[in-house]
Design a protein around this motif. Sequence first.
Motif, PDB file in Angstrom:
ATOM      1  N   ALA A 221     -58.926 -96.983  26.532  1.00  0.00           N
ATOM      2  CA  ALA A 221     -59.445 -96.353  27.751  1.00  0.00           C
ATOM      3  C   ALA A 221     -58.758 -96.915  28.993  1.00  0.00           C
ATOM      4  O   ALA A 221     -58.327 -96.157  29.882  1.00  0.00           O
ATOM      5  CB  ALA A 221     -60.956 -96.565  27.845  1.00  0.00           C
ATOM      6  N   PHE A 222     -58.629 -98.237  29.058  1.00  0.00           N
ATOM      7  CA  PHE A 222     -58.012 -98.849  30.234  1.00  0.00           C
ATOM      8  C   PHE A 222     -56.512 -98.553  30.287  1.00  0.00           C
ATOM      9  O   PHE A 222     -55.945 -98.369  31.363  1.00  0.00           O
ATOM     10  CB  PHE A 222     -58.267-100.354  30.237  1.00  0.00           C
ATOM     11  N   THR A 223     -55.874 -98.488  29.137  1.00  0.00           N
ATOM     12  CA  THR A 223     -54.449 -98.163  29.106  1.00  0.00           C
ATOM     13  C   THR A 223     -54.224 -96.720  29.530  1.00  0.00           C
ATOM     14  O   THR A 223     -53.257 -96.420  30.249  1.00  0.00           O
ATOM     15  CB  THR A 223     -53.871 -98.409  27.704  1.00  0.00           C
ATOM     16  N   ALA A 224     -55.105 -95.816  29.125  1.00  0.00           N
ATOM     17  CA  ALA A 224     -54.983 -94.418  29.541  1.00  0.00           C
ATOM     18  C   ALA A 224     -55.065 -94.304  31.060  1.00  0.00           C
ATOM     19  O   ALA A 224     -54.285 -93.567  31.682  1.00  0.00           O
ATOM     20  CB  ALA A 224     -56.076 -93.581  28.881  1.00  0.00           C
ATOM     21  N   ALA A 225     -55.992 -95.046  31.663  1.00  0.00           N
ATOM     22  CA  ALA A 225     -56.100 -95.030  33.124  1.00  0.00           C
ATOM     23  C   ALA A 225     -54.840 -95.602  33.768  1.00  0.00           C
ATOM     24  O   ALA A 225     -54.341 -95.078  34.773  1.00  0.00           O
ATOM     25  CB  ALA A 225     -57.327 -95.825  33.563  1.00  0.00           C
ATOM     26  N   GLU A 226     -54.330 -96.664  33.194  1.00  0.00           N
ATOM     27  CA  GLU A 226     -53.108 -97.304  33.693  1.00  0.00           C
ATOM     28  C   GLU A 226     -51.921 -96.341  33.611  1.00  0.00           C
ATOM     29  O   GLU A 226     -51.131 -96.216  34.568  1.00  0.00           O
ATOM     30  CB  GLU A 226     -52.852 -98.550  32.857  1.00  0.00           C
ATOM     31  N   VAL A 227     -51.795 -95.658  32.493  1.00  0.00           N
ATOM     32  CA  VAL A 227     -50.706 -94.691  32.293  1.00  0.00           C
ATOM     33  C   VAL A 227     -50.776 -93.589  33.345  1.00  0.00           C
ATOM     34  O   VAL A 227     -49.761 -93.234  33.970  1.00  0.00           O
ATOM     35  CB  VAL A 227     -50.777 -94.089  30.874  1.00  0.00           C
ATOM     36  N   MET A 228     -51.958 -93.024  33.563  1.00  0.00           N
ATOM     37  CA  MET A 228     -52.080 -91.927  34.522  1.00  0.00           C
ATOM     38  C   MET A 228     -51.778 -92.386  35.938  1.00  0.00           C
ATOM     39  O   MET A 228     -51.191 -91.635  36.730  1.00  0.00           O
ATOM     40  CB  MET A 228     -53.478 -91.305  34.445  1.00  0.00           C
ATOM     41  N   ALA A 229     -52.154 -93.626  36.286  1.00  0.00           N
ATOM     42  CA  ALA A 229     -51.835 -94.149  37.618  1.00  0.00           C
ATOM     43  C   ALA A 229     -50.327 -94.256  37.802  1.00  0.00           C
ATOM     44  O   ALA A 229     -49.783 -93.884  38.853  1.00  0.00           O
ATOM     45  CB  ALA A 229     -52.504 -95.508  37.814  1.00  0.00           C
ATOM     46  N   HIS A 230     -49.630 -94.755  36.796  1.00  0.00           N
ATOM     47  CA  HIS A 230     -48.172 -94.865  36.880  1.00  0.00           C
ATOM     48  C   HIS A 230     -47.507 -93.487  36.928  1.00  0.00           C
ATOM     49  O   HIS A 230     -46.536 -93.292  37.661  1.00  0.00           O
ATOM     50  CB  HIS A 230     -47.630 -95.668  35.689  1.00  0.00           C
ATOM     51  N   LEU A 231     -48.020 -92.545  36.154  1.00  0.00           N
ATOM     52  CA  LEU A 231     -47.452 -91.202  36.174  1.00  0.00           C
ATOM     53  C   LEU A 231     -47.620 -90.544  37.535  1.00  0.00           C
ATOM     54  O   LEU A 231     -46.711 -89.862  38.027  1.00  0.00           O
ATOM     55  CB  LEU A 231     -48.125 -90.335  35.108  1.00  0.00           C
ATOM     56  N   THR A 232     -48.782 -90.734  38.150  1.00  0.00           N
ATOM     57  CA  THR A 232     -49.025 -90.163  39.482  1.00  0.00           C
ATOM     58  C   THR A 232     -48.049 -90.736  40.491  1.00  0.00           C
ATOM     59  O   THR A 232     -47.460 -90.008  41.302  1.00  0.00           O
ATOM     60  CB  THR A 232     -50.470 -90.435  39.922  1.00  0.00           C
ATOM     61  N   HIS A 233     -47.840 -92.050  40.445  1.00  0.00           N
ATOM     62  CA  HIS A 233     -46.905 -92.703  41.361  1.00  0.00           C
ATOM     63  C   HIS A 233     -45.475 -92.217  41.100  1.00  0.00           C
ATOM     64  O   HIS A 233     -44.722 -91.926  42.032  1.00  0.00           O
ATOM     65  CB  HIS A 233     -46.986 -94.219  41.191  1.00  0.00           C
ATOM     66  N   PHE A 234     -45.113 -92.104  39.835  1.00  0.00           N
ATOM     67  CA  PHE A 234     -43.763 -91.666  39.463  1.00  0.00           C
ATOM     68  C   PHE A 234     -43.522 -90.239  39.938  1.00  0.00           C
ATOM     69  O   PHE A 234     -42.452 -89.919  40.474  1.00  0.00           O
ATOM     70  CB  PHE A 234     -43.600 -91.752  37.945  1.00  0.00           C
ATOM     71  N   SER A 235     -44.509 -89.372  39.762  1.00  0.00           N
ATOM     72  CA  SER A 235     -44.380 -87.978  40.178  1.00  0.00           C
ATOM     73  C   SER A 235     -44.224 -87.859  41.687  1.00  0.00           C
ATOM     74  O   SER A 235     -43.382 -87.105  42.177  1.00  0.00           O
ATOM     75  CB  SER A 235     -45.613 -87.186  39.720  1.00  0.00           C
ATOM     76  N   ALA A 236     -45.014 -88.656  42.430  1.00  0.00           N
ATOM     77  CA  ALA A 236     -44.922 -88.634  43.887  1.00  0.00           C
ATOM     78  C   ALA A 236     -43.563 -89.127  44.357  1.00  0.00           C
ATOM     79  O   ALA A 236     -42.952 -88.582  45.274  1.00  0.00           O
ATOM     80  CB  ALA A 236     -46.047 -89.468  44.497  1.00  0.00           C
TER      81      ALA A 236
END
Length: 243
Positions: A221-236
């Motif tokens: 669960a915590f890794t999934a949240a971490e992954v999505m945070a990094h993806l959002t930053h990468f996309s921006a």
Amino acid sequence: MIRVRVTAAKGSTPREAGAWMIVTPDATQGTIGGGQLEYMAIDRARQMLARGEAEARMEIPLGPEIGQCCGGRVTLMLDRHAPDSPNQPRALIFGAGHVGRALARALEPLPLDATLIDSRAGELALASGPTLLTPLPEAQIREAAPGTVVVIVTHDHALDFLLAAEALARSDLPYVGMIGSATKRAQFSRFAAARGIDPAPLICPIGAGFSRDKRPELIAAFTAAEVMAHLTHFSARTSACNS
């Protein structure tokens, strides 16, 4: 199926422009924000399916008249769509043990196409969702498209290090994470330095920014949240570079 997209969002709205969902006669995937807005879009999409319509547009004010108090305004485009979802980032999960399988389940409802990879057929047989049996998992990293997420949770430290080094040799992966501890990270840092690889981008231990709990489901669960945070930053960051 009908694809429903938010093409404009003015004022306070539940989802931003670019949000999407898929509607079939008896199911939905994704969300444009829930509530009456989404119910109206689903009803209209199913009307289109029943009538054979190819495209429709909806302008919806989010006020008391539809039972929503956001106060903004949303424009929706609805169109017939081939039976696949819009392009999504891929996630490669290396290791189909307890944590790998839990992570695959945690990522399943998120806007990612996750694949669980292992050389052990027995472990993959316990998993649900897409899997890949291969004796050369590092080849999947070399062939991965830019923007792919890499999570390394295998049963073999040497294999973990090999995969992490392969991933860190690239600069276009938004997230490279490895299960472990502070000691394992220090060991990998020495391994990477000897090969001229910068270990700094590696996330290890995965999910530790949220909790040090070692239960597989919570690590996932915590890794999934971490992954999505990094993806959002990468996309921006990618969008800013392209603009």
